[in-house]
Scaffold this active site. Structure first.
Site, PDB file in Angstrom:
ATOM      1  N   ALA A  91       0.862  -1.198   0.000  1.00 11.43           N
ATOM      2  CA  ALA A  91       0.000   0.000   0.000  1.00 11.43           C
ATOM      3  C   ALA A  91       0.891   1.238   0.000  1.00 11.43           C
ATOM      4  O   ALA A  91       0.713   2.163   0.800  1.00 11.43           O
ATOM      5  CB  ALA A  91      -0.958  -0.003   1.181  1.00 11.43           C
ATOM      6  N   HIS A 132       6.645   6.247   1.334  1.00 16.82           N
ATOM      7  CA  HIS A 132       7.522   5.117   0.993  1.00 16.82           C
ATOM      8  C   HIS A 132       8.460   5.508  -0.151  1.00 16.82           C
ATOM      9  O   HIS A 132       9.638   5.139  -0.159  1.00 16.82           O
ATOM     10  CB  HIS A 132       6.693   3.910   0.547  1.00 16.82           C
ATOM     11  CG  HIS A 132       5.828   3.319   1.624  1.00 16.82           C
ATOM     12  ND1 HIS A 132       4.467   3.419   1.614  1.00 16.82           N
ATOM     13  CD2 HIS A 132       6.152   2.628   2.742  1.00 16.82           C
ATOM     14  CE1 HIS A 132       3.966   2.797   2.672  1.00 16.82           C
ATOM     15  NE2 HIS A 132       4.963   2.309   3.381  1.00 16.82           N
TER      16      HIS A 132
END
Ligand code: PAF
Length: 282
Positions: A30, A35
């Site tokens: 996800a 990230h």
């Protein structure tokens, strides 16, 4: 090119082909822009970048969101490609835990029972166990963790020191939406009203940091943060709002400190934190 590997055997082959330094970013998928920042930081600091994607059942309690945790491998791979990851290791549960639930787990010590650990018993045993396993499987030179999960980052650093794990643990600052909301895979659970209520967390941190900048003491900083949390859109229920030393050690704080907050917004538990600097005690 980004190579997707699913098994330990293929991971070992991909790892053996890497000649320079390796940076590993561990995720549960996800993926979002937070990230991506971790991946880009890894890209700058290491010759090779490996991303792990694994929703680790060990770190979810019986009433938590393991089943509904978003699984978005195709989109995740596109982000990994864009950020220049060399390898993505996305094992199945059986590949990670071939003998079922591991009987031996990493004990996070007293800090593992505090804050997140108080609301989520066993959480950090599960996190540190999978982090150590992934470190053994990937053998990186450095591993990068977001400061958004500050207690996790602190415990991974502590584990590397205490257990002599030969890896450099790098913390990467939290990425925020323009209005202050910290990016999190769980933000996608929020309805538009919950999204507004979720701003109470970053508002509390901002108010605390501003009070510290004005020279207020720890008590006043916390009081200001509480007021700002309460003044937000209704719907956020505070779990904790604490001011601690930067290593999350117990005791009085002065100088560099960390303000941490956790709250429920509807059925979603959110956390956030910020570095603040208190005036040194005279
Ligand atoms: O921060 C996360 O996404 C997880 O806790 C981690 C570090 C990937 C371990 O499952």
């Amino acid at each position: 090119m980004t190579e997707l590997v699913r098994t330990r055997e293929d991971l070992a082959k991909a790892r053996a082909a890497m000649t320079g330094s390796l940076g590993v970013v561990m995720t549960m998928g996800a993926l979002h822009a937070g990230h991506e920042t971790l991946l880009r930081a890894a890209r700058e600091q290491a010759d090779h970048v490996l991303v792990t994607i694994f929703v680790n059942p060990l770190q979810f309690g019986p009433n938590e969101d393991f089943d509904r945790y978003p699984r978005t491998l195709a989109e995740d791979l596109a982000i990994c490609r864009r950020a220049g990851a060399d390898v993505v290791f996305a094992p199945s549960r059986e590949e990670m835990y071939p003998e079922g639930q591991p009987r031996v787990r990493v004990d996070p010590g007293p800090l593992g029972e505090d804050l997140e650990g108080q609301s989520r018993p066993g959480f950090f045993h599960g996190v540190l166990t999978v982090v150590l396993k992934l470190l053994q499987l990937t053998r990186p030179d450095l591993t990068l963790f977001g400061e958004k999960d500050y207690q996790q980052l602190t415990l991974v650093r502590r584990m590397a020191r205490d257990l002599d794990v030969p890896v450099r643990v790098v913390g990467v600052p939290t990425v925020r939406e323009p209005d202050g909301l910290a990016l999190s895979s769980r933000n996608r659970y929020l309805s538009p009203d919950e999204r507004k209520a979720a701003l109470s967390l970053s508002a509390a941190l901002r108010a605390g940091a501003e009070a510290a900048d004005r020279g207020h003491d720890a008590g006043e900083v916390l009081a200001g943060a509480h007021r700002a949390f309460g003044a937000g859109a209704p719907g956020a229920r505070l779990d904790y709002l604490v001011l601690t030393d930067p290593d999350l050690e117990p005791g009085p704080v002065s100088g560099p400190a960390r303000l941490l907050v956790a709250a429920w917004v509807g059925n979603t538990r959110l956390i956030d934190n910020a570095a603040i600097r208190l005036a040194p005690r005279s």
